[in-house]
Design a protein around this motif. Structure first.
Motif, mmCIF file in Angstrom:
data_model
loop_
_atom_site.group_PDB
_atom_site.id
_atom_site.type_symbol
_atom_site.label_atom_id
_atom_site.label_comp_id
_atom_site.label_asym_id
_atom_site.label_seq_id
_atom_site.Cartn_x
_atom_site.Cartn_y
_atom_site.Cartn_z
ATOM 1 N N ARG A 147 23.642 20.148 2.106
ATOM 2 C CA ARG A 147 24.639 19.793 3.113
ATOM 3 C C ARG A 147 26.020 20.245 2.707
ATOM 4 N NH1 ARG A 147 24.301 13.769 2.857
ATOM 5 N NH2 ARG A 147 23.436 14.288 0.836
ATOM 6 N N PRO B 50 25.297 9.820 -6.795
ATOM 7 C CA PRO B 50 26.455 9.682 -5.909
ATOM 8 C C PRO B 50 27.083 11.044 -5.670
ATOM 9 C CG PRO B 50 26.832 8.562 -8.015
ATOM 10 C CD PRO B 50 25.507 9.230 -8.109
ATOM 11 N N PRO B 51 28.020 11.142 -4.710
ATOM 12 C CA PRO B 51 28.673 12.424 -4.471
ATOM 13 C C PRO B 51 29.413 12.896 -5.721
ATOM 14 C CG PRO B 51 29.184 10.866 -2.725
ATOM 15 C CD PRO B 51 28.453 10.107 -3.773
ATOM 16 N N GLU C 23 25.830 8.421 2.917
ATOM 17 C CA GLU C 23 24.806 9.284 2.328
ATOM 18 C C GLU C 23 24.035 8.561 1.255
ATOM 19 O OE1 GLU C 23 28.300 11.992 3.334
ATOM 20 O OE2 GLU C 23 28.107 10.791 1.516
ATOM 21 N N SER C 24 24.690 7.653 0.577
ATOM 22 C CA SER C 24 24.037 7.020 -0.563
ATOM 23 C C SER C 24 24.652 5.651 -0.768
ATOM 24 C CB SER C 24 24.263 7.905 -1.803
ATOM 25 O OG SER C 24 24.122 7.166 -2.973
ATOM 26 N N VAL D 164 20.629 12.873 -14.685
ATOM 27 C CA VAL D 164 21.995 12.676 -15.176
ATOM 28 C C VAL D 164 22.645 14.055 -15.225
ATOM 29 C CG1 VAL D 164 23.432 11.723 -16.995
ATOM 30 C CG2 VAL D 164 21.142 10.805 -16.624
ATOM 31 N N LEU D 165 23.714 14.233 -14.483
ATOM 32 C CA LEU D 165 24.286 15.558 -14.286
ATOM 33 C C LEU D 165 24.978 16.078 -15.543
ATOM 34 C CD1 LEU D 165 24.899 17.842 -12.329
ATOM 35 C CD2 LEU D 165 26.833 16.538 -11.493
ATOM 36 N N ASN D 166 24.785 17.363 -15.824
ATOM 37 C CA ASN D 166 25.351 18.028 -17.000
ATOM 38 C C ASN D 166 26.736 18.561 -16.660
ATOM 39 O OD1 ASN D 166 26.002 19.856 -19.027
ATOM 40 N ND2 ASN D 166 23.913 20.612 -19.241
ATOM 41 N N ARG D 167 27.729 18.161 -17.404
ATOM 42 C CA ARG D 167 29.115 18.544 -17.143
ATOM 43 C C ARG D 167 29.315 20.052 -17.232
ATOM 44 N NH1 ARG D 167 34.314 16.484 -17.929
ATOM 45 N NH2 ARG D 167 35.662 18.260 -18.373
ATOM 46 N N PRO E 14 19.074 13.165 1.499
ATOM 47 C CA PRO E 14 20.067 13.004 0.436
ATOM 48 C C PRO E 14 19.384 12.487 -0.824
ATOM 49 C CG PRO E 14 20.765 11.891 2.443
ATOM 50 C CD PRO E 14 19.346 12.301 2.650
ATOM 51 N N GLN F 296 36.492 13.172 -20.250
ATOM 52 C CA GLN F 296 35.108 13.628 -20.276
ATOM 53 C C GLN F 296 34.439 13.455 -18.921
ATOM 54 O OE1 GLN F 296 34.580 15.668 -22.786
ATOM 55 N NE2 GLN F 296 32.612 14.722 -23.139
ATOM 56 N N GLN F 297 34.982 12.563 -18.114
ATOM 57 C CA GLN F 297 34.309 12.229 -16.865
ATOM 58 C C GLN F 297 34.917 12.909 -15.658
ATOM 59 O OE1 GLN F 297 31.484 10.595 -16.352
ATOM 60 N NE2 GLN F 297 31.404 10.757 -18.569
ATOM 61 N N LEU G 251 30.092 9.578 -10.306
ATOM 62 C CA LEU G 251 28.937 10.303 -10.829
ATOM 63 C C LEU G 251 29.161 10.609 -12.302
ATOM 64 C CD1 LEU G 251 26.315 11.797 -10.624
ATOM 65 C CD2 LEU G 251 27.490 13.699 -9.566
ATOM 66 N N TYR G 252 28.316 10.038 -13.133
ATOM 67 C CA TYR G 252 28.506 10.184 -14.569
ATOM 68 C C TYR G 252 28.190 11.614 -15.002
ATOM 69 C CZ TYR G 252 27.715 9.509 -19.544
ATOM 70 O OH TYR G 252 27.755 9.621 -20.899
ATOM 71 N N LEU G 253 29.067 12.206 -15.806
ATOM 72 C CA LEU G 253 28.837 13.561 -16.302
ATOM 73 C C LEU G 253 28.445 13.509 -17.766
ATOM 74 C CD1 LEU G 253 31.908 15.362 -14.699
ATOM 75 C CD2 LEU G 253 29.530 15.530 -14.000
ATOM 76 N N ARG G 254 27.303 14.104 -18.052
ATOM 77 C CA ARG G 254 26.788 14.074 -19.420
ATOM 78 C C ARG G 254 27.293 15.294 -20.187
ATOM 79 N NH1 ARG G 254 22.292 16.535 -21.178
ATOM 80 N NH2 ARG G 254 21.927 17.290 -19.064
ATOM 81 N N THR G 255 27.585 15.112 -21.486
ATOM 82 C CA THR G 255 27.995 16.279 -22.292
ATOM 83 C C THR G 255 26.779 17.159 -22.546
ATOM 84 O OG1 THR G 255 28.274 14.500 -23.852
ATOM 85 C CG2 THR G 255 30.033 16.116 -23.753
ATOM 86 N N LEU H 105 25.293 4.574 -3.378
ATOM 87 C CA LEU H 105 26.115 4.717 -4.574
ATOM 88 C C LEU H 105 27.427 5.417 -4.265
ATOM 89 C CD1 LEU H 105 23.244 6.137 -6.791
ATOM 90 C CD2 LEU H 105 24.069 3.790 -6.823
ATOM 91 N N GLU H 106 27.799 5.495 -2.984
ATOM 92 C CA GLU H 106 28.910 6.381 -2.650
ATOM 93 C C GLU H 106 30.233 5.946 -3.244
ATOM 94 O OE1 GLU H 106 29.123 6.469 1.571
ATOM 95 O OE2 GLU H 106 29.881 4.437 1.723
#
Lengths: 160, 547
Positions: B147, B335-336, A103-104, B101-104, B330, B352-353, A111-115, A106-107
């Motif tokens: 998906r 990334p997933p 799919e990517s 950038v995904l929010n936790r 996609p 945190q991650q 995936l970085y999660l931001r606060t 980057l698979e």
């Protein structure tokens, strides 16, 4: 990666069906993972999309222009589209039975999660600089979507 | 309404359509083979010749704005009212060179909501781009999860009420197809005079959870109840304030009708629903419209309709040339999304991650259905009371605070809170938080009533006083207005005797056998005591004296 041989083909121009095609395909299959069947060396039949005569219809061209807001403009543009479709059709030569699609690229990355903190915003002037017309800190847009004229109303596709 | 009433299609399938049902009205048609003949609780009308049964199917797509500090993929603030375009980062304006950038917090909110709705949380979910052109979508695509959404296959249980005094009659379940994370678009203000649209991107990029419900509902009432229950759950979880008026909860309804046993009909989508009441109205109107159209030999178009609140009807919105092709692809920049549970948690991972589903499940707050059961058990109140307590924001807390400070019985407290207190609030259109009467004042008042220091009518008077003047306590008011009950037996007997002496005619009437006059005497005695006597005691004394 297997896409390197294809990249070299791309650099040389859009000539998908050449004598060196068979060599390229062999190189692809060699570089591919072990899960590919038929590594005995038998060559696959040419992909169906590379057959001449598989054209993209005028309705499909119009549909694509509307969806992606691209302008194929003239016959040469449409030709280039055909060549691109045929070129991409080579992918069907590769046997992907039992292989999950990627799919990517980057698979494997995390995936970085931001606060959840507020760190951006408050830059109205900078953003509005990009817009020709603004009204009191709002961007200005035409009312609703302006639909493209239909195929019959358009100028006919000019030959190159 | 001229439209035909609808019929019971099959056991377990919802039925009635017509004006919002408080009574069940059924129309008997020709019973076909295997058709269940329903019982009617109201008058059964003459069957119309050739009238066939209709069943309606309603599915909902609900967009819930996640309650978070910053947006889903950028660090700009999420808040309701702000100067236009002031909460917009470069990514939200889709300037080149920016990345999501995904929010936790949004991920946790989606997992919490998924767990609360009994969903299976996908340990691996993927992000996609949904392409369409509109001025309030600056990038030309919306990042969503088509998906593999973050949660699938859940259920929501809700209870329908029947009758004026609402009591839970039927518990229904609607299946949740999936919950996905996606971006919100900006806001467009249409300026028809100058033929332009003004775009405000403050809302662009805010995290949304799209809750897709399967078409298990069959009328506006069911849909409205389901949405209300979802609102309560979201508020209990804290994942969203779910306020429809502020746009934090948006519902689109997919409505179709068909004859039972035949395949589903063509569906239309109803948008622009701003409140639960309009949701029910719009769905019922649309069902009726479709039935009328089909019965007149017309066809239903697969279109989008908006609800016009003033006219109370749905109108066709922009005509789409065929089905929209969103060209899903996609999202290459993300990334997933991998979620873990306690077993699969990698060693030495940065807390945190990683998002641990088990940890979130353990920390889920009490859900409304559990709260209702607990209240019934703890306080011995009726289920409909617990429903009413939870339906009003802050009322449950108020009730619990009153209970803490009073010795009165829960049933009496509930009666006061749900009828008197709530009545006063509704009359003046106030929220519980704006009430001039504090829980401790009400608690004191109810204790006084319980100890029989004052009578019921006196208590009402004191309550009125408390409402008007915030400064005083119930005790003070009682003393000032001399509202204490007269307990002295002799004093009461004297007053009653005086009343009897003043009205000899009535006394004669009672002695002759006319007992209704006793009530008049009781009334007179009560007035003589200035409402300070217990009516029951007065009655006892009078009856004794009349013998």
């Amino acid at each position: 990666m297997w896409c390197r041989p294809l990249q070299s083909v791309l650099r040389t121009g859009l000539t998908p069906v050449t004598r060196s095609w068979k060599a390229k395909v062999r190189a692809c299959r060699f570089a591919k993972s072990e899960s590919v069947k038929g590594q005995s060396g038998e060559l696959p039949t040419p992909p169906p999309a590379s057959r001449p005569g598989c054209r993209v219809s005028a309705e499909l061209i119009e549909h694509l222009e509307r969806l992606a807001l691209v302008d194929f403009r003239n016959q040469e543009g449409v030709e280039r589209l055909h060549k691109a479709v045929e070129f991409a059709g080579q992918l069907r030569a590769v046997d992907t039975d039992g292989v999950a699609p990627m799919e990517s690229v980057l698979e494997d990355r995390c995936l970085y999660l931001r606060t959840d903190n507020v760190v951006e915003g408050n830059c109205v002037e900078d953003l509005l600089q990009n817009s020709q017309q603004t009204v009191e800190d709002y961007f200005v847009a035409p009312p609703g979507n302006i639909s493209l004229p239909k195929l019959s109303e358009q100028d006919p596709v000019t030959p190159s | 309404m001229a439209a035909p009433m609808l019929q019971w299609a099959r056991a377990g399938r919802c039925w009635l359509l017509g004006p919002c049902p408080r009574r069940m009205i059924l129309l008997f048609a020709e019973p076909g083979p295997g058709r269940v003949r329903g019982q009617s609780s109201a008058a059964a009308q003459e069957p119309r010749p050739g009238a066939q049964e209709w069943a309606a199917v309603v599915g909902l797509e609900i967009h819930v704005q996640i309650s978070s500090n910053s947006k889903l993929f950028s660090g700009s603030q999420v808040t309701f009212l702000a100067p236009p375009n002031s909460l917009v980062s470069f990514f939200d304006a889709s300037l080149p060179g920016t990345l999501p950038v995904l929010n936790r917090r949004c991920v946790e909110a989606a997992v919490m909501t998924g767990l609360a709705l009994n969903c299976t949380v996908n340990k691996k979910s993927l992000f996609d781009r949904k392409h369409y052109f509109y001025a309030d979508l600056p990038a030309g695509y919306q990042i969503t999860q088509q998906r593999r959404p973050i949660a699938i296959n859940g259920s929501l249980t809700y209870s329908l009420g029947v009758g004026a005094l609402w009591s839970p009659s039927a518990t229904k379940t609607v299946r949740i197809k999936q919950i996905q994370l996606e971006q919100d678009s900006g806001k467009s203000l249409h300026d028809d005079m100058r033929s332009q649209t003004l775009i405000d991107l403050n809302r662009a990029g805010v995290g949304l959870m799209e809750v897709v419900m399967e078409p298990d509902m069959s009328c506006g009432d069911e849909a409205a109840t389901a949405v209300k229950e979802l609102q309560l759950i979201l508020r209990a979880l804290g994942t969203s304030q779910a306020n429809m008026a502020e746009g934090q909860l948006r519902v689109d309804a997919n409505v179709s009708v068909h004859h039972p046993g035949e395949p589903l009909g063509v569906r239309t989508e109803v948008k622009n629903l701003n409140s639960i009441r309009f949701l029910a109205k719009a769905i019922d109107y649309e069902i009726q419209r479709q039935i009328k159209e089909l019965e007149n030999g017309g066809k239903i178009l697969n279109e989008t309709r908006a609800f016009d609140e003033k006219l109370g009807c749905t109108v066709s919105m922009r005509d789409k040339e065929g089905k929209q092709d969103y060209r899903f692809m996609p999202e290459p920049n993300l990334p997933p999304l991998i979620l873990y549970d306690t077993e699969s948690l990698p060693m030495g991972a940065d807390p945190q991650q990683v998002v641990n589903i088990d940890r979130i499940r353990e920390s889920l707050p009490e859900l409304p259905s559990v709260t209702r059961e607990r209240l019934v058990e703890q306080y011995g109140i009726l289920p409909e009371h617990s429903f009413a307590l939870l339906n009003e924001d802050g009322l449950l807390e108020f009730f619990q605070n009153v209970m803490k400070e009073t010795r009165a019985e829960p049933k009496k407290v509930i009666g006061w809170i749900l009828s008197t207190f709530l009545g006063y609030l509704k009359q003046r259109n106030l929220a519980v938080s704006e009430s001039p009467v504090s829980p401790s004042s009400l608690a004191e008042l109810l204790s006084l009533l319980d100890d029989k220091v004052i009578s019921q009518p006196a208590a009402q008077q004191v309550f009125e006083e408390l409402w008007q003047n915030q400064g005083k306590s119930p005790g003070q008011i009682v003393q000032e207005k001399k509202l204490e009950l007269l307990h002295q037996q002799e004093e009461l007997e004297e007053i009653c005797q005086a009343v009897l002496d003043q009205h000899p005619q009535e006394v004669m009437a009672v002695k002759k056998g006319n007992h209704k006059v006793v009530n008049k005497l009781i009334g007179l005695a009560r007035r003589a005591t200035l409402g300070r006597a217990d009516p029951v005691k007065i009655k006892q004394i009078l009856e004794k004296q009349l013998q």
